[in-house]
Write an enzyme that holds these catalytic residues in place. Structure first.
Site, PDB file in Angstrom:
ATOM      1  CD  GLU A 172       5.683  -5.458  27.827  1.00 16.72           C
ATOM      2  OE1 GLU A 172       4.977  -6.464  27.989  1.00 16.72           O
ATOM      3  OE2 GLU A 172       5.444  -4.358  28.375  1.00 16.72           O
ATOM      4  CG  ASP A 196       2.501  -3.694  26.807  1.00 10.34           C
ATOM      5  OD1 ASP A 196       2.843  -2.808  26.007  1.00 10.34           O
ATOM      6  OD2 ASP A 196       2.395  -4.897  26.508  1.00 10.34           O
ATOM      7  CG  ASP A 232       0.016  -5.581  30.573  1.00  6.89           C
ATOM      8  OD1 ASP A 232       1.186  -5.247  30.862  1.00  6.89           O
ATOM      9  OD2 ASP A 232      -0.267  -6.333  29.624  1.00  6.89           O
ATOM     10  CG  ASP A 277       2.801 -10.007  31.791  1.00  3.98           C
ATOM     11  OD1 ASP A 277       3.023 -10.449  32.926  1.00  3.98           O
ATOM     12  OD2 ASP A 277       2.284 -10.674  30.879  1.00  3.98           O
TER      13      ASP A 277
END
Length: 866
Positions: free
Chosen positions: A435, A509, A511, A513
């Site tokens: 990403e 990641d 998180d 997103d």
């Protein structure tokens, strides 16, 4: 064959190396062969085997309700109100009871012929499943209600521990099995409520009218499934996130005679305005994840009938739709009931009976053709959707041909931003889909360029669930993935063998997103490169959530922590560092109950080092069972002071006799009491039904009193003192094991788990953690682990990684890319399908499924990145 003996040294291989394993021993040695693995999937398979047996009772008309309960000690109970497993002696099996035989012998069961009362096709074929559950359990208890009595038997590691016993009288029938998975066999023994929830809901859909309950004593979650419409409701559930192009669910039912008897077919389908195919196949209530002959028959019928209707109505002029076009936007359930089904494996992933294809094709073709004739407007909507899909397929074919023509693409057909590797041996090479450019830069710098390639992705890729293939191929990021891997959409097995990398690894990641992007990628791969998942080529990297450093230790290397659970363990470890526990003399709340084998302590003592760590581990193991006990509404203090045994053990069995409550440490003590009560009354005690027992166990004495009453003909409650209800507190088994260890290792007991009584209205702290900046006082040993975690957090310097770009290249390689240290999760078809379904729920056009998901899971959130 030559009779000469080769002139070779003796390898030691002789008859002494040949082993003949008994059934249970063989299963425990090679569990994968019987339950499909020792991971979470295999763990859940134990529950599915028991539920499948209960469903077989239901479909043959003998059961109406199934309950599954996850207990606080990690055990699980499956209950049905069927006929109950037979308990009589079997002369050809040394007069052992039938109940013992089915749990201890492979290929022992009641479904090998139709004379047993199983006239409708069943899922249990080989007499292996229930034996495998027993073999893979640390312990298992079976309770059968049959022949007017309650019968019980207990096993440990698959071997009989307590022989069959005849208990109290009952007018109920059914089977109750409680087991605890063996931690020496399984990688994890913690059941997933959501994982079991989905399969049990599917079972309720497949068996109209059957009531299935699931509850989790660890969290208090519970659900009940009951669908009178069965398959129609199932299809509506599949389409809950989509917009149906017509309101009716097509439902086709029929039966034809196959090679071994009548085969029942039940199919429901409905089209939506999406582009994905969602077909689920079942045989005798068993999910066949890879389809089989029933899927082949259904597809053939669908294609033939729709093509015939389209030609007759002159709908197809310039283009002829194919089978895949008619399945775009289709949600369907295919179920068959077969008297002698044959599957690809014990886990039943694929049906292989050759007679099924023709039977399903015949039944579906007849029913679907009739429906189309009676509903011309619906028929035209289906055919027009197929026609649009064919046009899109033709456009996608041209786009795909363009993608395959490497002479028309720069950089030799490879994406410009791909950081390729030098070695493309499929046993070594890896492609990381990363990403963002920042993370891609760190991964590129830190990677092993010989075998690891990096493809950075910009932002969120296209939501392929809402796009036709021609639009998918036109997307820059998606096209880059196809080109980098070197295969085309919907590639077959021979195509993926030509891929450029052995492993495809998603690295996003940690998180919100990142999770979103990972779900998008999984959905994309599931829809357009499914063969990669099927062949085990797709993985998800597990970068650490935390980098941990202790404030008190110098020149240390950082430690990397993968999960929140590991972080809790890390905090405990840091809290233990340099700590000691001071144990002072304290009041004994249980003095009147406990046998005093030694003089009470008069001086303080201290635990440190490995002794303190071992004590913390013991207390940690008891945390969840103690919490589960209290969630039942049972006070540990009251139970200990009023009902502990002289040796300081908690009572495991709670007996409600009428409105009177009794507690017993073990089953033999309970049975001795019940025998004496029956002798006093001159008649057998009547056992309350299972539902009342569960209610009494959850709600305490108020409902327990209700269990001892019946309504008279006028509706008034009348006392029925002979009504018996027995509640097994499963978590007490684990608690007592912990208490025995505390006594043996540390001379501590149940008294130490209770808060010390106050003196002059002031709290008393008999335990003190020392060795840190200040002493920390505790009222009871139950405060030890939470306090150590709190202390560990104070001495901790940590970084929570929200993005891969926050790591330097060396850190990223060491924690997420180095084969020696990294953690990779292999993606299965079930994982990808689950990701796709969650994505449809959360990103679909319909609000209600999304609201239900959020309301159900909102309280589960522990860390939220905002």
């Amino acid at each position: 064959m030559s009779n000469e003996t080769p002139n070779q040294p003796d390898s030691g291989y002789s008859e002494a190396q040949i082993r003949a394993l008994e059934g249970i021993e063989g299963i425990r040695l090679r569990p994968d062969m019987y339950i499909g693995g020792t991971d979470l999937h295999g763990l859940h398979h134990l529950v599915y085997e028991l539920v499948a047996n209960s469903v077989d009772e239901a479909v043959n008309g003998y059961a109406t309700t199934i309950s599954v309960t996850i207990h606080g000690d990690g055990s699980c109970t499956v209950v049905d109100d069927g006929r109950g497993i037979p308990v009589g002696p079997m002369p050809d099996m040394e007069n052992r009871s039938a109940l013992e035989v089915v749990f201890t012998e492979i290929h022992a069961g009641g479904k090998f012929d139709r004379k047993s009362g199983y006239t409708v096709g069943t899922g249990g074929l080989h007499g292996v499943g229930i034996t495998a559950v027993n073999a893979c359990s640390e312990w298992l208890e079976a309770e059968v209600r049959r022949q007017g009595h309650v019968w019980t038997i207990e096993f440990r590691e698959g071997v009989v521990e307590t022989p069959l016993k005849k208990g109290g009288a009952t007018d109920q029938t059914g089977t109750k099995i409680t087991f605890k998975p063996d931690g020496t066999i399984f990688q994890t023994t913690s059941f997933s409520y959501d994982g079991l929830h989905k399969t049990l809901q599917d079972a309720a859909f497949l068996n109209a009218g059957l009531r299935i309950r699931i509850s989790d004593e660890r969290t208090g979650q519970s659900d009940e499934f009951h669908y009178e419409d069965g398959l129609v409701a199932f299809v509506q559930h599949l389409n809950r996130t989509e917009t149906a192009i017509f309101p009716t669910v097509v439902h086709v039912i029929g039966e034809h005679t196959g090679d071994t008897g009548p085969v029942g077919v039940d199919v429901a389908l409905q089209y939506n305005d999406g582009f994905s195919e969602n077909i689920r196949c079942y045989c005798n209530g068993i999910y066949n994840s890879e389809g089989g002959t029933h899927l082949s028959g259904f597809r053939s019928a669908l294609t033939r009938v729709l093509n015939n209707y389209g030609r007759k109505e002159n709908i197809f002029k310039d283009i002829q739709p194919q089978g895949e076009d008619f399945r775009e936007g289709l949600a369907a359930i295919i179920t068959v009931r077969h008297p002698d089904p044959k599957f690809e494996a014990q886990t039943k992933i694929k049906l292989v009976n050759s007679d099924v294809a023709g039977i399903v094709e015949s039944v579906v073709a007849e029913g679907l053709a009739k429906f189309l004739e009676e509903n011309p407007s619906v028929a035209k909507a289906i055919l027009n959707k197929g026609l649009r899909a064919a046009e899109a397929r033709e456009a996608a074919r041209k786009a795909r041909d363009l993608a395959r023509d490497k002479s028309k693409v720069t950089s030799g057909g490879l994406p410009e931003k791909l950081r390729d590797c030098r070695n493309h041996d499929l046993n070594l090479s890896e492609l990381y889909l990363v990403e963002g450019d920042s993370a891609g830069g760190s991964a590129d710098t830190g990677r092993d360029s010989a075998t690891q390639a990096i493809l950075p992705l910009r932002g969120k890729i296209l939501n392929v669930e809402k796009a036709q293939l021609v639009k998918v191929l036109a997307n820059t990021e998606v096209a880059a993935i196809f080109k980098a891997i070197g295969i085309s959409p919907m590639a077959e097995e021979q195509d993926i063998a030509k891929r450029r990398y052995g492993k495809i690894i998603l690295m996003t990641d940690a998180d919100v997103d990142g999770s979103h992007i990972r779900t998008l990628l999984l959905t994309f791969i599931f829809r357009h490169m499914r063969e990669l998942v099927k062949q085990g080529c797709v993985y998800v990297a597990q970068p650490p959530l935390y980098r941990v450093l202790s404030k008190t230790r110098k020149n240390q290397s950082p430690r990397y922590v993968q999960t929140q659970e590991e972080m809790m363990a890390e905090l405990l470890e840091l809290g233990l560092g340099g700590a000691s526990l001071l144990i002072k003399p304290r009041a004994n709340l249980l003095a009147e109950r406990l046998e005093q084998t030694s003089e009470p302590a008069t001086e303080a003592r201290e635990l440190s080092g490995e002794d303190l760590r071992k004590l913390a581990e013991r207390m940690f193991a008891m945390e969840e069972p103690l919490e589960a006990l209290e969630r039942r509404g049972i006070s540990l203090r009251r139970l200990a002071i009023d009902h502990a045994s002289p040796k300081g053990m908690l009572p495991r069995y709670r007996v409600l006799l009428g409105s009177d409550e009794h507690w017993f440490p073990n089953k033999s003590a309970m049975e001795e009491f019940l025998d004496s009560e029956q002798e006093k009354m001159g008649r057998e005690l009547k056992t309350a039904d299972e539902e009342m027992r569960q209610t009494a166990g959850e709600s305490g004495s108020t409902d327990a009193e209700a269990a001892g009453k019946q309504e008279s003909s006028e509706g008034e409650a009348t006392e029925e003192v002979a009504t018996l209800s027995m509640i097994d507190l499963h978590e007490v088994r684990t608690i007592n094991e912990g208490l025995r260890a505390l006594e043996a290792d540390f001379n501590l007991n149940l008294n130490d788990l209770l808060p010390a009584p106050p003196v002059n209205a002031e709290p008393v702290y008999p335990y003190e953690i020392i060795g840190h900046d200040s002493p920390y006082r505790l009222e009871s040993l139950r405060d030890l682990v939470p306090k150590l975690r709190e202390i560990g957090g104070r001495g901790l310097s940590y970084t929570r990684f929200k993005g891969l770009g926050e790591m330097n290249p060396n850190e990223l390689f060491e924690t997420a890319m180095d084969p020696e240290n990294r953690v990779l999760k292999q993606v299965t078809l079930e994982d990808a399908a689950a990701a796709e379904e969650i994505f449809r729920v959360l990103m679909g056009d319909h609000v209600e499924p999304r609201r239900e998901f959020i309301e159900k899971h909102a309280l589960d959130v522990k860390d939220l990145d905002i």
